[in-house]
Design a protein around this motif. Structure first.
Motif, PDB file in Angstrom:
ATOM      1  N   SER A   1     115.592 -21.072  26.420  1.00 30.57           N
ATOM      2  CA  SER A   1     114.196 -21.483  26.563  1.00 30.57           C
ATOM      3  C   SER A   1     113.974 -22.198  27.890  1.00 30.57           C
ATOM      4  CB  SER A   1     113.782 -22.390  25.405  1.00 30.57           C
ATOM      5  OG  SER A   1     113.880 -21.714  24.172  1.00 30.57           O
TER       6      SER A   1
ATOM      7  N   GLY B   1     118.606 -18.630  16.591  1.00 31.49           N
ATOM      8  CA  GLY B   1     117.346 -17.895  16.658  1.00 31.49           C
ATOM      9  C   GLY B   1     116.530 -18.189  17.900  1.00 31.49           C
ATOM     10  N   GLN B   2     116.719 -19.380  18.463  1.00 34.02           N
ATOM     11  CA  GLN B   2     115.978 -19.756  19.656  1.00 34.02           C
ATOM     12  C   GLN B   2     116.238 -18.786  20.808  1.00 34.02           C
ATOM     13  OE1 GLN B   2     116.334 -23.865  20.611  1.00 34.02           O
ATOM     14  NE2 GLN B   2     115.154 -23.764  22.486  1.00 34.02           N
ATOM     15  N   CYS B   3     117.459 -18.236  20.870  1.00 34.25           N
ATOM     16  CA  CYS B   3     117.772 -17.266  21.927  1.00 34.25           C
ATOM     17  C   CYS B   3     116.825 -16.075  21.863  1.00 34.25           C
ATOM     18  CB  CYS B   3     119.210 -16.770  21.784  1.00 34.25           C
ATOM     19  SG  CYS B   3     120.471 -18.043  22.047  1.00 34.25           S
ATOM     20  N   TRP B   4     116.617 -15.585  20.658  1.00 34.02           N
ATOM     21  CA  TRP B   4     115.819 -14.371  20.506  1.00 34.02           C
ATOM     22  C   TRP B   4     114.337 -14.633  20.732  1.00 34.02           C
ATOM     23  CZ3 TRP B   4     118.677 -10.299  20.946  1.00 34.02           C
ATOM     24  CH2 TRP B   4     120.036 -10.423  20.638  1.00 34.02           C
ATOM     25  N   GLU B   5     113.895 -15.842  20.423  1.00 29.11           N
ATOM     26  CA  GLU B   5     112.518 -16.209  20.764  1.00 29.11           C
ATOM     27  C   GLU B   5     112.338 -16.221  22.283  1.00 29.11           C
ATOM     28  OE1 GLU B   5     110.909 -19.668  18.686  1.00 29.11           O
ATOM     29  OE2 GLU B   5     112.547 -19.502  17.235  1.00 29.11           O
ATOM     30  N   ALA B   6     113.315 -16.790  22.970  1.00 30.50           N
ATOM     31  CA  ALA B   6     113.243 -16.837  24.436  1.00 30.50           C
ATOM     32  C   ALA B   6     113.316 -15.430  25.030  1.00 30.50           C
ATOM     33  CB  ALA B   6     114.373 -17.704  24.987  1.00 30.50           C
TER      34      ALA B   6
ATOM     35  N   GLN C   1     112.368 -12.653  23.636  1.00 36.78           N
ATOM     36  CA  GLN C   1     111.092 -11.976  23.385  1.00 36.78           C
ATOM     37  C   GLN C   1     110.042 -12.433  24.394  1.00 36.78           C
ATOM     38  OE1 GLN C   1     109.706 -12.359  19.348  1.00 36.78           O
ATOM     39  NE2 GLN C   1     108.168 -10.771  19.576  1.00 36.78           N
ATOM     40  N   TYR C   2     110.070 -13.722  24.714  1.00 43.47           N
ATOM     41  CA  TYR C   2     109.130 -14.265  25.705  1.00 43.47           C
ATOM     42  C   TYR C   2     109.395 -13.651  27.082  1.00 43.47           C
ATOM     43  CZ  TYR C   2     106.939 -17.633  28.861  1.00 43.47           C
ATOM     44  OH  TYR C   2     106.202 -18.210  29.862  1.00 43.47           O
TER      45      TYR C   2
ATOM     46  N   ASN D   1     108.279  -9.970  26.997  1.00 46.72           N
ATOM     47  CA  ASN D   1     106.825  -9.824  26.908  1.00 46.72           C
ATOM     48  C   ASN D   1     106.153 -10.124  28.244  1.00 46.72           C
ATOM     49  OD1 ASN D   1     104.202  -9.709  25.228  1.00 46.72           O
ATOM     50  ND2 ASN D   1     104.075 -11.724  26.170  1.00 46.72           N
TER      51      ASN D   1
END
Length: 283
Positions: free
Chosen positions: A125, A155-160, A162-163, A166
């Motif tokens: 992030s 899970g924070q890795c995958w949120e980052a 995706q950001y 995107n």
């Protein structure tokens, strides 16, 4: 890559491995496995790719590195010392009271460290935020995000990711150290990651897989990533934890090694002697 430059990087790798062993033996323990699997990557970054100035670590117009797998700090410290960011004798203060080289990187303590890391997942992030800030400023400089395969349990890795995908932040080059092991064992046994490269492609990344000990392949992959437009980019390192010394590659608990018995210490000293002998022949 020219052969003279390749030789320079090979020499840097040997020096960094000597430094890692010497500082960890002196300290009595430390994160050996995940540091050794990143030696070639750090050599390519600091020996060829990065736009940085050891004499001015806070130079505004610089590339930035975020070592999200902060436990691999020894490889970063050794590389920074070899490139002149700080005196090499600092290495022997690793994780000691009052040190500028804590167990996990701290941007307020170590010249050349751009982001404090160690709580796994959070560096992803941070790198996404840094890359966003660079883009908003109109900077063409790169942010290199180095992530561990075990860290991808967060899970924070995958949120980052995706950001990043995107927003098509192609100036954030994600490097995943797929060394197949984490603190509690093999990644496939702890939480099977299946194909990391397929996941990254599914998330929208231009993804390359290279051998983690191949200097030329790593360099070529970074050059290719820099040519990608309008898409997030990722390099997956097919690497080996404890890379280059079979004794430590085979060690079951090589995530963090205690140098507290004669056998382990002697194997480390044997490795140091081997690298030094090779350097003597090459230099």
């Amino acid at each position: 890559m020219e052969q003279t430059q390749l030789k320079e990087l090979q020499i840097l790798c040997a020096k960094v491995r000597i430094d890692i062993f010497e500082m960890l033996v002196h300290c009595g323990q430390g994160h050996l496995g995940g540091a050794m699997s990143l030696v070639e990557t750090m050599a390519v970054l600091y020996g060829k790719q990065l736009h940085v100035d050891p004499q001015d670590p806070h130079m505004e117009d610089r590339d930035k590195v975020v070592l999200s797998k902060g436990h691999a700090g020894p490889v970063w410290y050794a590389t920074l010392a070899e490139k002149g960011f700080f005196p090499k004798d600092w290495l022997f203060t690793l994780n000691q009271g009052g040190t500028n080289l804590p167990s996990h990187p701290d941007r307020l303590k170590t010249p050349g460290v751009d982001m404090t890391t160690g709580s796994l997942g959070q560096g992803t992030s941070s790198a996404a935020g840094i890359a966003t800030g660079q883009k908003l400023k109109g900077s063409n400089r790169y942010t290199y995000l180095i992530v561990g395969d075990g860290e991808l349990n967060e899970g924070q890795c995958w949120e980052a990711f995706q950001y990043l995908a995107n927003n098509k932040l192609n100036h954030c080059i994600v490097i995943i150290d797929d060394n197949k092991r984490q603190l509690d064992g093999y990644t496939k046994d702890v939480m099977n990651p299946f194909s990391i490269s397929d996941k990254m492609k599914a998330f929208g990344f231009h993804t390359q897989v290279v051998k983690g000990d191949d200097l030329e392949a790593i360099d070529d992959a970074i050059e290719t990533a820099k040519q990608v437009q309008n898409q997030a980019v990722c390099i997956v390192l097919d690497s080996t934890k404890g890379r280059s010394v079979k004794y430590f590659e085979d060690m079951k608990a090589n995530h963090s090694v205690k140098f507290n018995n004669d056998e382990v210490i002697q194997e480390a000293k044997k490795a140091i002697a081997g690298y030094k002998a090779w350097l003597k022949e090459e230099q």
